[in-house]
Write an enzyme that holds these catalytic residues in place. Structure first.
Site, PDB file in Angstrom:
ATOM      1  N   ASP A   1      45.026 -61.480  67.467  1.00 59.07           N
ATOM      2  CA  ASP A   1      43.579 -61.573  67.666  1.00 59.07           C
ATOM      3  C   ASP A   1      43.189 -62.397  68.881  1.00 59.07           C
ATOM      4  O   ASP A   1      42.025 -62.397  69.277  1.00 59.07           O
ATOM      5  CB  ASP A   1      42.918 -62.178  66.418  1.00 59.07           C
ATOM      6  CG  ASP A   1      42.796 -61.151  65.300  1.00 59.07           C
ATOM      7  OD1 ASP A   1      42.702 -59.960  65.621  1.00 59.07           O
ATOM      8  OD2 ASP A   1      42.803 -61.543  64.127  1.00 59.07           O
TER       9      ASP A   1
ATOM     10  N   HIS B   1      50.179 -67.616  62.312  1.00 60.63           N
ATOM     11  CA  HIS B   1      50.479 -66.394  61.573  1.00 60.63           C
ATOM     12  C   HIS B   1      51.457 -66.731  60.471  1.00 60.63           C
ATOM     13  O   HIS B   1      52.362 -67.550  60.665  1.00 60.63           O
ATOM     14  CB  HIS B   1      51.087 -65.329  62.498  1.00 60.63           C
ATOM     15  CG  HIS B   1      51.019 -63.959  61.930  1.00 60.63           C
ATOM     16  ND1 HIS B   1      51.910 -63.508  60.995  1.00 60.63           N
ATOM     17  CD2 HIS B   1      50.133 -62.963  62.142  1.00 60.63           C
ATOM     18  CE1 HIS B   1      51.586 -62.274  60.663  1.00 60.63           C
ATOM     19  NE2 HIS B   1      50.507 -61.919  61.334  1.00 60.63           N
TER      20      HIS B   1
HETATM   21  N1  ACO Z   1      44.771 -73.811  64.174  1.00 57.01           N
HETATM   22  C1  ACO Z   1      45.176 -75.051  63.867  1.00 57.01           C
HETATM   23  N2  ACO Z   1      46.129 -75.309  62.953  1.00 57.01           N
HETATM   24  C2  ACO Z   1      46.676 -74.264  62.339  1.00 57.01           C
HETATM   25  C3  ACO Z   1      46.304 -72.941  62.612  1.00 57.01           C
HETATM   26  C4  ACO Z   1      45.304 -72.734  63.584  1.00 57.01           C
HETATM   27  N3  ACO Z   1      44.892 -71.500  63.904  1.00 57.01           N
HETATM   28  N4  ACO Z   1      47.017 -72.103  61.831  1.00 57.01           N
HETATM   29  C5  ACO Z   1      47.812 -72.879  61.082  1.00 57.01           C
HETATM   30  N5  ACO Z   1      47.612 -74.166  61.387  1.00 57.01           N
HETATM   31  C6  ACO Z   1      48.293 -75.319  60.796  1.00 57.01           C
HETATM   32  C7  ACO Z   1      47.734 -75.600  59.403  1.00 57.01           C
HETATM   33  O1  ACO Z   1      46.647 -76.496  59.465  1.00 57.01           O
HETATM   34  C8  ACO Z   1      48.947 -76.179  58.701  1.00 57.01           C
HETATM   35  O2  ACO Z   1      49.096 -77.498  59.160  1.00 57.01           O
HETATM   36  P1  ACO Z   1      49.646 -78.657  58.154  1.00 57.01           P
HETATM   37  O3  ACO Z   1      51.037 -78.217  57.780  1.00 57.01           O
HETATM   38  O4  ACO Z   1      49.612 -79.889  58.980  1.00 57.01           O
HETATM   39  O5  ACO Z   1      48.714 -78.671  56.992  1.00 57.01           O
HETATM   40  C9  ACO Z   1      50.109 -75.373  59.279  1.00 57.01           C
HETATM   41  O6  ACO Z   1      49.662 -74.955  60.585  1.00 57.01           O
HETATM   42  C10 ACO Z   1      50.493 -74.180  58.434  1.00 57.01           C
HETATM   43  O7  ACO Z   1      49.329 -73.359  58.293  1.00 57.01           O
HETATM   44  P2  ACO Z   1      48.950 -72.509  56.992  1.00 57.01           P
HETATM   45  O8  ACO Z   1      47.459 -72.453  56.875  1.00 57.01           O
HETATM   46  O9  ACO Z   1      49.720 -73.028  55.824  1.00 57.01           O
HETATM   47  O10 ACO Z   1      49.508 -71.082  57.351  1.00 57.01           O
HETATM   48  P3  ACO Z   1      49.227 -69.760  56.572  1.00 57.01           P
HETATM   49  O11 ACO Z   1      50.430 -68.913  56.770  1.00 57.01           O
HETATM   50  O12 ACO Z   1      48.783 -70.010  55.178  1.00 57.01           O
HETATM   51  O13 ACO Z   1      47.959 -69.143  57.354  1.00 57.01           O
HETATM   52  C11 ACO Z   1      46.671 -68.065  59.003  1.00 57.01           C
HETATM   53  C12 ACO Z   1      48.073 -68.222  58.384  1.00 57.01           C
HETATM   54  C13 ACO Z   1      45.635 -67.817  57.897  1.00 57.01           C
HETATM   55  C14 ACO Z   1      46.684 -66.859  59.931  1.00 57.01           C
HETATM   56  C15 ACO Z   1      46.329 -69.360  59.775  1.00 57.01           C
HETATM   57  O14 ACO Z   1      47.254 -69.551  60.822  1.00 57.01           O
HETATM   58  C16 ACO Z   1      44.912 -69.332  60.347  1.00 57.01           C
HETATM   59  O15 ACO Z   1      43.956 -69.700  59.653  1.00 57.01           O
HETATM   60  N6  ACO Z   1      44.754 -68.886  61.641  1.00 57.01           N
HETATM   61  C17 ACO Z   1      43.432 -68.775  62.252  1.00 57.01           C
HETATM   62  C18 ACO Z   1      42.768 -67.482  61.833  1.00 57.01           C
HETATM   63  C19 ACO Z   1      43.370 -66.289  62.558  1.00 57.01           C
HETATM   64  O16 ACO Z   1      43.549 -66.302  63.755  1.00 57.01           O
HETATM   65  N7  ACO Z   1      43.645 -65.246  61.779  1.00 57.01           N
HETATM   66  C20 ACO Z   1      44.199 -64.004  62.291  1.00 57.01           C
HETATM   67  C21 ACO Z   1      45.632 -63.877  61.865  1.00 57.01           C
HETATM   68  S1  ACO Z   1      46.355 -62.391  62.525  1.00 57.01           S
HETATM   69  C22 ACO Z   1      45.760 -61.175  61.498  1.00 57.01           C
HETATM   70  O17 ACO Z   1      45.502 -61.360  60.337  1.00 57.01           O
HETATM   71  C23 ACO Z   1      45.491 -59.904  62.097  1.00 57.01           C
END
Ligand code: ACO
Length: 390
Positions: free
Chosen positions: A327, A271
């Site tokens: 979620d 998140h």
């Molecule tokens: N699985 C594995 N790795 C992850 C995940 C995940 N679900 N989420 C973040 N990371 C990792 C990224 O790969 C990144 O790693 P790095 O620094 O080695 O490159 C690091 O954690 C930071 O992640 P970002 O993508 O920069 O975080 P951002 O804040 O941009 O994205 C998001 C947040 C889109 C929710 C992301 O965590 C994600 O894609 N989650 C999965 C989708 C999901 O569950 N969405 C629902 C969110 S809740 C809602 O909207 C109601």
């Protein structure tokens, strides 16, 4: 904060305030979320969706008269025009329910016009129009989601009932049977939990659309489109598909290693704001436990896989601040309540409409159109070349 160049551009606007708001607050380190100051845990346990919506929209807990009138207005406005049902009948039955919902919400303004009653900066805005549209849209959302479920199955929609709560009526319209009180209470808590979450992507979309003084049904339609993506509201159905793919509790650890090695996302984790487990995920897990008890231990085998995945993921992902988000457990609950997977996000939209409309109402009192700048990275001005010279 993400990398920032000389022009101040931050990808994803991470950490950039885009609005002032009194509606909700979250502390991503402490795992705290409040609506108008009231902790979400207390609201989920003690309040109802109708009351939480009132708090979000009006700022204070309602007194008995206010809540009675609000709930009764919502009940009285559950029916939608039969033309909306006809619009649905022309949509492809295998189409995405979020698209059906967006289409129908977008049409509501044609049946309930009055946008001209709003004015720039809220000066002389017609508060009666604002309140009427909030009620009409919020009341219609559950009806529209349930209507689409019936229509795509080839059944006629069931008329909403006025003797049931918002959550009870939704379950009744979806399943055509008297709602089980424990299941209705769980659905109610889910609606409370999803109703608002500061300025996320869909709320931002609502604010941008609302800032042009577009009508509120289009504000909500913009937000629905934004919620539809898998990085936002669309993640919960993917969580269940992912748990299906994993196959068994024993497979979880190996599956996770492989997935992370391939740099694939784990749905329902991570998140932008929370660096601990999302407080809503904890409450949803408690609700799953309540449902399990109510059903004498019978609950989806996917739940055991989910818990094992959370356990294994902790080792790999917690150092990055990645934990289960809202979620991760919500889909398991909805599936246990008999709701098809592609309706999970529309249910999220039903609930979040309270938050979107609260933000719309807050914004139009001191509106200014959103018009950010960009960092141009394209060509310098150059001369057009006729086709014969290219
Ligand atoms: N699985 C594995 N790795 C992850 C995940 C995940 N679900 N989420 C973040 N990371 C990792 C990224 O790969 C990144 O790693 P790095 O620094 O080695 O490159 C690091 O954690 C930071 O992640 P970002 O993508 O920069 O975080 P951002 O804040 O941009 O994205 C998001 C947040 C889109 C929710 C992301 O965590 C994600 O894609 N989650 C999965 C989708 C999901 O569950 N969405 C629902 C969110 S809740 C809602 O909207 C109601």
């Amino acid at each position: 904060m993400d990398k920032q160049d000389n022009n101040g551009y931050v990808p994803g606007l991470k950490g950039i305030p885009a609005a002032e708001s009194k509606i909700s607050f979250l502390d991503g380190q402490a795992g705290l979320l409040t609506y108008r100051g009231y902790p979400i845990v207390e609201l989920a346990q003690q309040s109802t969706f109708e009351e939480a919506a009132w708090v979000l929209i009006n700022g204070e807990l309602p007194n008995t008269d206010e809540l009675t009138r609000f709930a009764s207005d919502l009940r009285a406005n559950r029916r939608v025009k039969y033309n909306v049902r006809d619009i649905m009948k022309f949509l492809p039955i295998d189409g995405d329910p979020m698209e059906a919902l967006q289409t129908c919400v977008a049409s509501l303004g044609m049946f309930y016009p009055g946008q001209e009653r709003m004015t720039a900066n809220g000066v002389n805005a017609d508060s009666e129009f604002v309140e009427q549209m909030i009620i009409k849209i919020l009341a219609s959302m559950a009806t529209l989601v349930a209507m689409w479920e019936r229509i795509r199955r080839g059944d006629d929609p069931i008329l909403p009932r006025t003797d049931l709560t918002y959550a009870e009526n939704f379950l009744y319209m979806m399943n055509e049977r008297e709602p089980d009180p424990v299941e209705a209470r769980i659905m109610d808590a889910c609606l409370v939990l999803h109703a608002e979450h500061t300025i996320n992507a869909s709320t931002f979309a609502a604010l941008v659309c609302g800032s042009t003084l577009a009508p509120p049904n289009l504000v909500v339609a913009s937000a629905i489109g934004t919620l539809a993506g898998p990085l936002h509201g669309g993640a919960n159905q993917r969580v269940l598909n992912m748990l299906d793919d994993i196959g068994s509790v024993e497979n979880v650890a190996g599956w996770l290693d492989q997935r992370l090695a391939n740099k694939q996302v784990i749905w329902g984790f991570g998140h932008r704001e929370y660096k601990v487990k999302d407080p809503r995920a904890n409450i949803l897990q408690d609700l799953l436990e309540q449902l399990r008890e109510h059903r004498h231990g019978q609950i989806s085998p996917l739940y055991e896989r989910a818990k094992e995945l959370e356990r294994c993921a902790e080792e790999h992902l917690s150092p990055k601040g990645i934990f289960p988000n809202v979620d991760f457990y919500s889909g398991l609950l909805y599936e246990a309540l008999g709701i098809p997977r592609d309706q999970f996000t529309p249910i999220f939209a039903i609930s979040r409409t309270a938050g979107w409309l609260a933000h719309w109402k807050e914004q139009i009192t001191h509106n200014r159109i959103f018009r950010p700048t960009q960092v141009y990275t394209g060509y310098e001005p150059r001369s057009y070349r006729p086709m014969s010279l290219r």
